[in-house]
Every structure is written in structure tokens, then in C-alpha cells.
Write a protein that holds these residues in place. Structure first.
Motif, PDB file in Angstrom:
ATOM      1  N   VAL A   1      27.902  25.169 122.697  1.00 52.60           N
ATOM      2  CA  VAL A   1      28.452  26.350 122.338  1.00 52.60           C
ATOM      3  C   VAL A   1      27.092  27.596 122.645  1.00 52.60           C
ATOM      4  N   LEU A   2      25.895  26.989 122.577  1.00 53.75           N
ATOM      5  CA  LEU A   2      24.926  27.914 123.169  1.00 53.75           C
ATOM      6  C   LEU A   2      24.911  28.290 124.499  1.00 53.75           C
ATOM      7  N   LYS A   3      25.080  26.974 125.287  1.00 52.27           N
ATOM      8  CA  LYS A   3      24.927  26.930 126.993  1.00 52.27           C
ATOM      9  C   LYS A   3      26.093  28.170 127.215  1.00 52.27           C
ATOM     10  N   ASP A   4      27.441  28.065 126.716  1.00 51.78           N
ATOM     11  CA  ASP A   4      28.505  28.979 126.821  1.00 51.78           C
ATOM     12  C   ASP A   4      27.955  30.563 126.405  1.00 51.78           C
ATOM     13  N   VAL A   5      27.306  30.560 125.356  1.00 51.18           N
ATOM     14  CA  VAL A   5      26.931  32.021 125.123  1.00 51.18           C
ATOM     15  C   VAL A   5      25.922  32.482 125.853  1.00 51.18           C
ATOM     16  N   GLY A   6      24.785  31.480 126.283  1.00 51.62           N
ATOM     17  CA  GLY A   6      23.868  31.833 127.402  1.00 51.62           C
ATOM     18  C   GLY A   6      24.312  32.387 128.815  1.00 51.62           C
ATOM     19  N   MET A   7      25.365  31.423 129.156  1.00 53.06           N
ATOM     20  CA  MET A   7      26.015  32.098 130.499  1.00 53.06           C
ATOM     21  C   MET A   7      26.765  33.162 130.425  1.00 53.06           C
ATOM     22  N   LYS A   8      27.487  33.647 129.097  1.00 51.41           N
ATOM     23  CA  LYS A   8      28.177  34.886 129.116  1.00 51.41           C
ATOM     24  C   LYS A   8      27.005  36.351 128.956  1.00 51.41           C
ATOM     25  N   LEU A   9      25.869  35.961 128.221  1.00 56.77           N
ATOM     26  CA  LEU A   9      24.808  36.717 128.019  1.00 56.77           C
ATOM     27  C   LEU A   9      24.157  37.081 129.664  1.00 56.77           C
ATOM     28  N   THR A  10      24.139  36.104 130.551  1.00 61.21           N
ATOM     29  CA  THR A  10      23.606  36.108 131.729  1.00 61.21           C
ATOM     30  C   THR A  10      24.477  36.990 132.359  1.00 61.21           C
ATOM     31  N   HIS A  11      25.639  36.575 132.248  1.00 60.34           N
ATOM     32  CA  HIS A  11      26.775  37.593 133.059  1.00 60.34           C
ATOM     33  C   HIS A  11      26.737  38.947 132.732  1.00 60.34           C
ATOM     34  N   VAL A  12      26.538  39.451 131.783  1.00 63.63           N
ATOM     35  CA  VAL A  12      26.670  40.483 131.289  1.00 63.63           C
ATOM     36  C   VAL A  12      25.129  41.175 131.545  1.00 63.63           C
ATOM     37  N   ILE A  13      24.088  40.857 131.562  1.00 62.52           N
ATOM     38  CA  ILE A  13      23.002  41.221 131.978  1.00 62.52           C
ATOM     39  C   ILE A  13      22.957  41.454 133.405  1.00 62.52           C
TER      40      ILE A  13
END
Length: 56
Positions: A27-39
Motif C-alpha cells: 500500500v505504501l509503495k502504491d501511494v508513493g508511486m502515485k505521489l511521484t506521478h503527481v509531483i
């Protein structure tokens, strides 16, 4: 005999904890990847185009 049962219980508990940690990690990896994409890909939306300045 009682010692074997305790060891079996401890082994099962460790496996359950490992499964929960793996799920949390996923879950944390998925959230991190989504945040990276947004940034990375949405950051330019809030910046000014070239040539436009606040001090005009």
C-alpha cells in the motif's frame, strides 16, 4: 510436547505478521508511486509560463 506447540504458535504468528507487513508495504509503495506521478507530471500546472512574471 508443550514446547512444540508454543513453537508452532510462534511460527504462525510470525507468518501472520509478515503477511500484514507485506500488505502495508504494498500500500505504501502504491501511494508513493502515485505521489511521484503527481509531483512529476502535474507540477507544471501551477507554474507560470515562460515570459510571464509577477513583477510587471
Amino acid at each position: 510436547m508443550a514446547k512444540e506447540r508454543l513453537e508452532d504458535k510462534a511460527g504462525k504468528a510470525v507468518l501472520e505478521i509478515r503477511e500484514k507487513v507485506n500488505r502495508i508495504y504494498s500500500v505504501l509503495k502504491d501511494v508513493g508511486m502515485k505521489l511521484t506521478h503527481v509531483i512529476e507530471y502535474k507540477f507544471d500546472y501551477h507554474t507560470l509560463p515562460k515570459g510571464i512574471d509577477y513583477e510587471e
